[in-house]
Structure formats: structure tokens, C-alpha cells
Design a protein around this motif. Structure first.
Motif, PDB file in Angstrom:
ATOM      1  N   ASP A  98     -19.184  23.726 -42.740  1.00 51.49           N
ATOM      2  CA  ASP A  98     -18.971  22.738 -43.810  1.00 51.49           C
ATOM      3  C   ASP A  98     -20.396  22.171 -42.322  1.00 51.49           C
ATOM      4  O   ASP A  98     -19.397  21.358 -41.824  1.00 51.49           O
ATOM      5  CB  ASP A  98     -18.202  21.652 -43.905  1.00 51.49           C
ATOM      6  CG  ASP A  98     -18.743  20.602 -45.476  1.00 51.49           C
ATOM      7  OD1 ASP A  98     -19.663  20.053 -45.213  1.00 51.49           O
ATOM      8  OD2 ASP A  98     -18.121  20.291 -45.950  1.00 51.49           O
ATOM      9  N   THR A  99     -20.892  22.225 -42.353  1.00 50.05           N
ATOM     10  CA  THR A  99     -22.204  21.291 -41.743  1.00 50.05           C
ATOM     11  C   THR A  99     -22.943  19.697 -41.894  1.00 50.05           C
ATOM     12  O   THR A  99     -21.857  19.412 -40.850  1.00 50.05           O
ATOM     13  CB  THR A  99     -24.236  21.488 -41.815  1.00 50.05           C
ATOM     14  OG1 THR A  99     -24.678  22.118 -43.032  1.00 50.05           O
ATOM     15  CG2 THR A  99     -23.241  23.256 -41.256  1.00 50.05           C
ATOM     16  N   VAL A 103     -17.313  20.686 -40.043  1.00 47.62           N
ATOM     17  CA  VAL A 103     -15.837  21.270 -39.989  1.00 47.62           C
ATOM     18  C   VAL A 103     -16.472  23.084 -40.008  1.00 47.62           C
ATOM     19  O   VAL A 103     -17.051  22.996 -40.975  1.00 47.62           O
ATOM     20  CB  VAL A 103     -15.175  20.482 -40.387  1.00 47.62           C
ATOM     21  CG1 VAL A 103     -14.523  19.308 -40.239  1.00 47.62           C
ATOM     22  CG2 VAL A 103     -15.137  20.882 -41.837  1.00 47.62           C
ATOM     23  N   ALA A 104     -15.506  23.294 -39.628  1.00 44.51           N
ATOM     24  CA  ALA A 104     -15.051  25.055 -40.165  1.00 44.51           C
ATOM     25  C   ALA A 104     -13.361  24.922 -40.741  1.00 44.51           C
ATOM     26  O   ALA A 104     -12.950  24.855 -40.071  1.00 44.51           O
ATOM     27  CB  ALA A 104     -15.316  25.935 -39.051  1.00 44.51           C
ATOM     28  N   VAL A 105     -13.618  26.182 -42.311  1.00 46.07           N
ATOM     29  CA  VAL A 105     -12.543  26.345 -42.810  1.00 46.07           C
ATOM     30  C   VAL A 105     -11.787  27.522 -42.631  1.00 46.07           C
ATOM     31  O   VAL A 105     -13.097  28.669 -43.261  1.00 46.07           O
ATOM     32  CB  VAL A 105     -13.283  25.452 -44.147  1.00 46.07           C
ATOM     33  CG1 VAL A 105     -11.245  25.930 -45.154  1.00 46.07           C
ATOM     34  CG2 VAL A 105     -13.227  24.322 -43.947  1.00 46.07           C
ATOM     35  N   TRP A 125     -20.430  23.777 -32.605  1.00 48.26           N
ATOM     36  CA  TRP A 125     -19.679  24.776 -31.394  1.00 48.26           C
ATOM     37  C   TRP A 125     -18.073  24.421 -32.019  1.00 48.26           C
ATOM     38  O   TRP A 125     -17.759  22.745 -32.263  1.00 48.26           O
ATOM     39  CB  TRP A 125     -19.566  24.218 -30.198  1.00 48.26           C
ATOM     40  CG  TRP A 125     -18.709  25.039 -28.572  1.00 48.26           C
ATOM     41  CD1 TRP A 125     -19.187  26.375 -29.052  1.00 48.26           C
ATOM     42  CD2 TRP A 125     -18.809  24.041 -28.398  1.00 48.26           C
ATOM     43  NE1 TRP A 125     -18.168  26.187 -27.374  1.00 48.26           N
ATOM     44  CE2 TRP A 125     -17.901  25.374 -27.136  1.00 48.26           C
ATOM     45  CE3 TRP A 125     -18.600  23.037 -27.313  1.00 48.26           C
ATOM     46  CZ2 TRP A 125     -17.595  24.419 -25.547  1.00 48.26           C
ATOM     47  CZ3 TRP A 125     -18.021  22.640 -25.937  1.00 48.26           C
ATOM     48  CH2 TRP A 125     -17.299  24.096 -24.977  1.00 48.26           C
ATOM     49  N   TYR A 126     -17.052  25.526 -31.705  1.00 52.10           N
ATOM     50  CA  TYR A 126     -15.963  24.927 -31.439  1.00 52.10           C
ATOM     51  C   TYR A 126     -15.119  25.724 -30.603  1.00 52.10           C
ATOM     52  O   TYR A 126     -15.511  26.572 -30.219  1.00 52.10           O
ATOM     53  CB  TYR A 126     -15.092  26.096 -32.511  1.00 52.10           C
ATOM     54  CG  TYR A 126     -13.529  26.317 -32.618  1.00 52.10           C
ATOM     55  CD1 TYR A 126     -12.791  25.390 -32.487  1.00 52.10           C
ATOM     56  CD2 TYR A 126     -12.235  27.060 -32.310  1.00 52.10           C
ATOM     57  CE1 TYR A 126     -11.303  24.483 -32.600  1.00 52.10           C
ATOM     58  CE2 TYR A 126     -11.052  26.637 -32.180  1.00 52.10           C
ATOM     59  CZ  TYR A 126     -11.281  26.170 -32.731  1.00 52.10           C
ATOM     60  OH  TYR A 126      -9.363  25.995 -33.047  1.00 52.10           O
ATOM     61  N   LEU A 210     -15.905  20.697 -35.157  1.00 52.32           N
ATOM     62  CA  LEU A 210     -16.991  20.916 -34.516  1.00 52.32           C
ATOM     63  C   LEU A 210     -17.454  20.055 -34.057  1.00 52.32           C
ATOM     64  O   LEU A 210     -17.472  18.718 -33.943  1.00 52.32           O
ATOM     65  CB  LEU A 210     -17.699  22.292 -35.623  1.00 52.32           C
ATOM     66  CG  LEU A 210     -16.857  23.295 -36.501  1.00 52.32           C
ATOM     67  CD1 LEU A 210     -18.384  23.580 -37.661  1.00 52.32           C
ATOM     68  CD2 LEU A 210     -16.697  24.125 -35.549  1.00 52.32           C
ATOM     69  N   VAL A 211     -17.979  20.339 -33.449  1.00 53.53           N
ATOM     70  CA  VAL A 211     -18.741  19.305 -32.013  1.00 53.53           C
ATOM     71  C   VAL A 211     -20.347  20.076 -31.805  1.00 53.53           C
ATOM     72  O   VAL A 211     -20.777  20.984 -32.398  1.00 53.53           O
ATOM     73  CB  VAL A 211     -18.504  19.440 -30.940  1.00 53.53           C
ATOM     74  CG1 VAL A 211     -17.096  18.599 -30.563  1.00 53.53           C
ATOM     75  CG2 VAL A 211     -17.771  20.287 -29.556  1.00 53.53           C
ATOM     76  N   PRO A 212     -21.219  19.067 -31.634  1.00 48.91           N
ATOM     77  CA  PRO A 212     -22.927  19.805 -31.276  1.00 48.91           C
ATOM     78  C   PRO A 212     -22.514  21.149 -30.209  1.00 48.91           C
ATOM     79  O   PRO A 212     -21.518  20.522 -29.050  1.00 48.91           O
ATOM     80  CB  PRO A 212     -23.458  18.631 -31.261  1.00 48.91           C
ATOM     81  CG  PRO A 212     -23.341  17.551 -31.046  1.00 48.91           C
ATOM     82  CD  PRO A 212     -21.147  17.487 -31.427  1.00 48.91           C
TER      83      PRO A 212
END
Length: 453
Positions: A98-99, A103-105, A125-126, A210-212
Motif C-alpha cells: 500500500d504505497t 505499508v506492506a500487508v 524499503w523494509y 515501510l520507509v523510503p
């Protein structure tokens, strides 16, 4: 219908495996825990509903349930139990990015590397970055609160978990947290399940912050005459900086890596320190200069700096290669003791003394920037005396960390291999409180029995 046939009938074909050959492959995680039992079945679930069905069946029949991700754990947390089931989450691999919310689900069977790759496609990035990131699962990372090479600056798994779906011991599915960044409604139950090693519930979905993408790093590699000298450089750096990486390898590890996968590392060095900075612009140059000055002051015999990402990654990959390289030398007992960063030299000196006293080889690597060390005890499993000395060294290292006010596990988890030392670190009052929490959420004790407590 007997109990096991009932389980097979209640789930789709191919989900429950009972043939001995298949079951045997799920008995151990990477720690090769000698105490692992033999389960009656492996349940390779495909969705949260399958998890609920299996757990409800286990609750009805009083059958132990050992949750399992990719099997890359290093502390026996996924060791099978006699007469139980292994509940494998390896088939639950979905990833959604989800940009808008950044977040990443993620389902628990997805690999850390797969989440990183999916995020990168969107410029995100995770950060949690275990050495085994290519083969470890998000479910396992959540279960152990995994860290890794980047945690000195970017933190560990719990810092990125915004939400979880969890199946409890009675089969109830609960949802905690969500895509929101701030949320203090009610008790912090979300964090209770991170690091609980499958003893309180089974994660079926995670929402990960997530982060850039970081900027390309500059890399510094310094050679030292000893691990203590390298650790003293780390202590000096950490008084003023948080580089994006500070990894240490001792001489035994360097030589094991060179034997296993030659990289041109200095085999004569007592220790190698790999540091990176991904700060922007001039700040990156200044950070690397500060690290270099600290290394020289601590007695570094050689310091090399590169801005070439490929060259820098070669040194990082050499560090990641440590466990498989050392494994080629014999059977292993794996530690991940930690201490406050200023006490890192004392912890490493203690490991050296223990190796000499017990006459065992203990190659050591470390996430040095946050005080987390990985002494790897090598022994001959066919030699009873070798194994006895190795296990004595293992126990002594745990106690050395505790004496320094440190921890018996920085990121691998307690599992089954370190549980005997847990009361020595936590004390009886905290152990009693932990048991009360376990009893409240899993009164029949079916979730990963024998792990942690």
C-alpha cells in the motif's frame, strides 16, 4: 473416526501430511536441536481459516501445536514435539504493498527478501535485515523479533509492526493494530505477540511499516589485531554516531569464509570491522571520516573506504556468509548474546576466555553497533567429550552475558536451547508474570510447549 482422521477430513486434500518421510523433514529448525520430537502430522495451512480449524482441533484433543515458518530459526523455537502437530505457514505467501500508507500487508510465510523486493518496486524499503533474509519468513521474524545488520540505525522487527492478525489457542482470530502509525487505544497487545515465539498465538497476517529507500552507502573496512581492539573502535564510534551498519568478524570467521567462498579478506587480521553510512551528501563523508579516525585510534592496521556499492556489498555478503561457512567446519551451537555497547569489549573478551578454558573453537561475528554478538561454538558430534566441552562453553557464555547485565538472546529468541538460562536473566518475579500471561492466553498449554518458559 479417530482424532487424526478428523483433522485430515476437516481440511482440503494435501494440507495435512502424515507420511513419515515428510513429517521427518519438519522436526528441526536450523539449530538441529537434538531434543526435537516426532509430530504425528504436518499441517501446511493455506489461509487463516485453515489455521483456526487446526488449532480448534488441537484444543479439543489436547494436542501440542508447534508453529513453523521457513525453519531458519537458530534456537530450537520450531523443534517438533512428540505427539504434536507442526503447523507450517510456508504456503501463506501473499504480499500487498500500500504505497499511500507506506505499508506492506504480508502473510507469515513470505520471505523477508520477498517483502524487500516487492517494496523496492515502489521505491520503498523494509529495513529489518537478518543475515538469513533470503530464506527466513516474516512470520518467523515476528515470532523472534528479528534484527539483523541494519538494526544499529534502523531498529528491529517490532519497530515496523503496525498490525497483526493472530489465531489464539482456542481458535479465535483477533486483529490488532492496523495501517495507522499512531494508536494507543487499550493495552499494547500488538507488541505482546512480537517476540513471543508462537507460545501465545499464531500470526496469520502482518502489517509492516515501510520507509523510503536509503541512499547508496559508503563502506569502510578496517583490520584489527584483536576483536577487543575492534570492539573498542565500535564503542568510540557509538558515543557520537549511529552508522547504518557496524559488523564485526573475528579471525576464525574470516578464515572460515575464505575457505568456504573466497573474497580476498585478510586472513591474518584478528578482526575485521565492516561499517557503512547512508547519510546524505557531506554528512556521509563526515560519518565515515569519524569511523575511520576511531578505528585508527583503536589500533587498526588497515582501513579501506569505498563508495562503490558493489564493492561494499561484497564485504557485507562476506559477513552474511558466516553461519554457512562455519557450519562447514562441524556441528554448531549458536549463540546471540548481547550487552550494552560500552561493554562489548568485555563480552568478546569473555567469549575468548571461555573458548580457551574449554578448548573449543568459537568463531564470533557481531552486530557490533548494537552490542549483539554471535559466538558460534564448533564441535565434533561424534566425540562425546567434544560435545560436553561445547555445551559447557555454551552455558558459560550465557552466564557471562548475564553477569554483564546483558541478554541471552538479542534476536534469535529463547526457543528451547536457551530456556534454562532465562530465569537467571529475568528473575523469578518476571518469570512468574510471564507464566501468568501464558496461562491466560493458552490455559491448556498447547501452543509451542517447551519453548521459552
Amino acid at each position: 473416526m479417530d482424532a487424526l482422521a478428523e483433522l485430515v477430513e476437516s481440511l482440503p486434500a494435501g494440507v495435512v501430511a502424515t507420511d513419515p518421510a515428510t513429517v521427518d523433514t519438519y522436526r528441526h529448525d536450523w539449530s538441529r536441536d537434538v531434543g526435537a520430537g516426532t509430530p504425528v502430522a504436518v499441517v501446511r495451512v493455506e489461509d487463516a481459516e485453515h489455521v483456526q480449524v487446526a488449532v480448534r482441533w488441537a484444543a479439543r484433543h489436547g494436542v501440542p501445536v508447534v508453529p513453523r515458518g521457513a525453519g531458519s530459526g537458530l534456537s530450537g523455537g520450531a523443534s517438533a514435539v512428540d505427539g504434536g502437530i507442526v503447523l507450517s505457514l510456508e504456503r501463506m505467501r501473499a504480499i500487498e504493498i500500500d504505497t499511500s500508507c507506506q505499508v506492506a500487508v504480508v502473510e507469515p510465510g513470505a520471505f523477508n527478501a520477498e517483502v524487500k523486493a516487492a517494496s523496492r518496486e515502489h521505491g520503498l524499503w523494509y529495513p529489518p535485515d537478518p543475515s538469513s533474509y533470503e530464506i527466513c519468513s516474516i512470520g518467523g521474524n515476528v515470532a523472534t523479533n528479528a534484527g539483523g545488520l541494519c538494526c544499529v540505525k534502523y531498529g528491529v522487527t517490532t519497530d515496523y509492526v503496525l498490525g497483526l492478525d493472530v489465531v489464539l489457542a482456542d481458535g479465535t482470530l483477533i486483529t490488532l493494530g492496523g495501517k495507522r502509525i499512531k494508536d494507543v487505544a487499550g493495552f499494547s497487545l500488538l507488541k505482546l505477540f512480537v517476540g513471543s515465539e508462537g507460545t501465545l498465538g499464531i500470526v496469520t497476517r502482518a502489517i509492516l511499516r515501510l520507509v523510503p529507500l536509503p541512499l547508496p552507502p559508503a563502506t569502510l573496512v578496517a583490520s584489527f589485531p584483536s576483536v577487543v581492539a575492534a570492539a573498542e573502535a565500535v564503542v568510540a564510534v557509538r558515543r557520537s554516531l549511529r552508522p547504518s551498519m557496524m559488523e564485526l568478524m573475528d579471525r576464525a570467521t574470516i578464515n572460515a569464509v575464505e575457505d568456504f567462498s573466497p573474497r580476498g579478506l585478510d586472513r591474518t587480521a584478528g578482526a575485521l570491522l565492516v561499517a557503512q553510512s547512508d547519510a546524505p551528501g557531506d554528512a556521509r563523508t563526515a560519518e565515515i571520516a569519524t569511523v575511520e579516525a576511531a578505528c585508527v585510534a583503536a589500533g587498526a592496521t588497515e582501513v579501506v573506504v569505498t563508495d562503490d556499492p558493489a564493492e561494499g556489498e561484497m564485504f557485507v555478503e562476506a559477513r552474511r556468509m558466516a553461519f554457512p561457512a562455519v557450519e562447514a567446519r562441524g556441528s554448531l551451537l549458536l549463540e546471540d548474546v548481547g550487552a550494552a555497547v560500552p561493554l562489548l569489549p568485555d563480552l568478546l573478551a569473555a567469549v575468548t576466555e571461555i573458548a580457551e578454558r574449554h578448548d573449543v573453537e568459537i568463531p564470533t561475528v557481531a552486530h557490533a553497533g548494537d552490542g549483539n554478538t554471535h559466538p558460534i561454538i564448533v564441535y565434533d558430534a561424534a566425540d562425546a567429550d567434544s560435545e560436553r566441552r561445547a555445551r559447557a562453553a555454551f552455558d558459560d557464555i550465557l552466564q557471562a552475558a548475564i553477569r554483564l547485565g546483558g541478554t541471552i538472546t538479542g534476536e534469535h529468541g529463547v526457543g528451547r536451547t536457551k530456556k534454562a538460562a532465562l530465569p537467571d536473566q529475568l528473575g523469578e518475579d518476571v518469570m512468574a508474570l510471564s507464566r501468568r500471561i501464558k496461562d491466560a492466553l493458552d490455559p491448556a498449554g498447547i501452543l509451542n510447549p517447551g519453548a521459552v518458559l
